[in-house]
Write an enzyme that holds these catalytic residues in place. Structure first.
Site, mmCIF file in Angstrom:
data_model
loop_
_atom_site.group_PDB
_atom_site.id
_atom_site.type_symbol
_atom_site.label_atom_id
_atom_site.label_comp_id
_atom_site.label_asym_id
_atom_site.label_seq_id
_atom_site.Cartn_x
_atom_site.Cartn_y
_atom_site.Cartn_z
ATOM 1 N N ASN A 14 51.362 34.745 29.077
ATOM 2 C CA ASN A 14 50.720 35.705 29.986
ATOM 3 C C ASN A 14 50.638 35.149 31.403
ATOM 4 O O ASN A 14 50.799 35.897 32.375
ATOM 5 C CB ASN A 14 49.335 36.100 29.462
ATOM 6 C CG ASN A 14 49.442 37.131 28.350
ATOM 7 O OD1 ASN A 14 49.688 38.301 28.608
ATOM 8 N ND2 ASN A 14 49.310 36.688 27.107
ATOM 9 N N ARG A 63 29.001 16.401 29.329
ATOM 10 C CA ARG A 63 27.863 16.384 28.413
ATOM 11 C C ARG A 63 27.723 17.716 27.672
ATOM 12 O O ARG A 63 27.413 17.750 26.497
ATOM 13 C CB ARG A 63 26.584 16.065 29.187
ATOM 14 C CG ARG A 63 25.660 15.214 28.372
ATOM 15 C CD ARG A 63 24.652 14.357 29.105
ATOM 16 N NE ARG A 63 24.720 14.376 30.545
ATOM 17 C CZ ARG A 63 23.749 14.853 31.318
ATOM 18 N NH1 ARG A 63 22.669 15.380 30.798
ATOM 19 N NH2 ARG A 63 23.860 14.788 32.623
ATOM 20 N N ILE A 93 32.640 32.308 27.669
ATOM 21 C CA ILE A 93 32.212 31.960 29.021
ATOM 22 C C ILE A 93 30.678 31.893 29.039
ATOM 23 O O ILE A 93 30.005 32.829 28.591
ATOM 24 C CB ILE A 93 32.712 33.016 30.044
ATOM 25 C CG1 ILE A 93 34.242 33.135 29.997
ATOM 26 C CG2 ILE A 93 32.224 32.705 31.451
ATOM 27 C CD1 ILE A 93 35.009 31.891 30.353
ATOM 28 N N HIS A 109 42.951 40.613 25.041
ATOM 29 C CA HIS A 109 42.739 40.301 23.624
ATOM 30 C C HIS A 109 43.771 41.079 22.801
ATOM 31 O O HIS A 109 43.972 42.276 23.039
ATOM 32 C CB HIS A 109 41.311 40.678 23.214
ATOM 33 C CG HIS A 109 41.010 40.316 21.799
ATOM 34 N ND1 HIS A 109 40.779 39.006 21.403
ATOM 35 C CD2 HIS A 109 40.943 41.070 20.675
ATOM 36 C CE1 HIS A 109 40.578 38.987 20.094
ATOM 37 N NE2 HIS A 109 40.671 40.215 19.631
HETATM 38 C C1 GAR Z 1 47.402 36.034 23.909
HETATM 39 O O1 GAR Z 1 48.010 36.785 22.884
HETATM 40 C C2 GAR Z 1 45.989 36.528 24.165
HETATM 41 O O2 GAR Z 1 45.851 37.897 23.947
HETATM 42 C C3 GAR Z 1 45.209 35.717 23.160
HETATM 43 O O3 GAR Z 1 45.788 34.438 23.217
HETATM 44 C C4 GAR Z 1 47.177 34.583 23.449
HETATM 45 C C5 GAR Z 1 47.618 33.577 24.506
HETATM 46 O O4 GAR Z 1 49.019 33.556 24.588
HETATM 47 N N1 GAR Z 1 43.809 35.692 23.484
HETATM 48 C C6 GAR Z 1 42.829 35.804 22.584
HETATM 49 O O5 GAR Z 1 43.020 35.865 21.391
HETATM 50 C C7 GAR Z 1 41.421 35.840 23.185
HETATM 51 N N2 GAR Z 1 40.431 36.168 22.214
HETATM 52 P P1 GAR Z 1 49.754 32.915 25.833
HETATM 53 O O6 GAR Z 1 49.211 31.477 26.013
HETATM 54 O O7 GAR Z 1 51.215 32.903 25.442
HETATM 55 O O8 GAR Z 1 49.483 33.773 27.051
#
Ligand code: GAR
Length: 190
Positions: A14, A63, A93, A109
């Site tokens: 991404n 810490r 976060i 997500h």
């Molecule tokens: C992505 O598919 C994103 O939607 C997911 O991690 C992946 C990262 O891929 N995020 C989550 O699951 C957040 N809860 P990338 O490193 O190839 O961008």
């Protein structure tokens, strides 16, 4: 030019898509910073090659979460960051980071939230046998994948699809939906 900080912990596909969109002009923003909590992650190498300034840290050296988030806030303010773009940053976060950037932190997500929050959303959808998976872009609040939804796109799960096929299909959608959604927010001044 709007200044983005991309937060990632993994492969960074991404991150790549956002960089590509900012270079081809479809996204009127600059990836001014990468923040990564895994010094060995592939995305760190990519940032080095692209010349993206990076703040890479090991949470174990701090810490607690408030301490490393305070450091992150310092770096974000130095770099005059407008939006935080979470792209596979696999941490909740905390208040220290949320407060000064409330309404300006966005996450992607790999499910149609509120279905399948948390880890391995694609595996969860596959195992549940649903016929439609998808992608959600949403504002970040203190919960796990619970903030206000900004955009969603469905991905049909075909009969013969493997888990890997679904992963590829979902990520392909992510790579267009995320830059497009960020561009819409920027052009609306949100
Ligand atoms: C992505 O598919 C994103 O939607 C997911 O991690 C992946 C990262 O891929 N995020 C989550 O699951 C957040 N809860 P990338 O490193 O190839 O961008």
């Amino acid at each position: 030019m709007t200044r983005l900080a991309v937060f990632a912990s993994g492969t960074g596909s991404n991150y790549d898509a956002i960089i590509e969109a900012s270079q081809n002009g479809s996204l009127e923003a600059e990836v001014a910073l990468l923040v990564c909590d895994k010094p060995q992650a592939k995305v760190v190498e990519k940032a080095k090659q692209n010349g993206t300034p990076a703040f890479v840290f090991d949470p174990k050296q701090y810490r607690n979460k408030a301490m490393f988030e305070a450091k992150i806030v310092e770096v974000l303010q130095e770099e005059k960051i407008d939006y935080i773009i979470l792209a596979g940053y696999m941490r909740l976060i905390g208040e220290t980071l949320l407060r000064p950037f409330e309404g300006r932190i966005i996450n992607i997500h790999p499910s149609l939230l509120p279905a399948f929050p948390g880890l391995d959303a694609i595996g969860q959808a596959f195992d549940a046998g649903v016929k439609v998976a998808g992608v959600t872009v949403h504002y970040v609040d203190e919960g796990m994948d619970t903030g206000t939804i900004i955009s969603q796109e469905a991905v049909k799960i075909e009969e013969d699809m493997t888990r890997e096929d679904l992963q590829r299909a979902v990520q392909t959608v992510e790579h267009s939906l995320y830059p497009e959604t960020i561009q819409k927010l920027i052009s609306r001044g949100e």
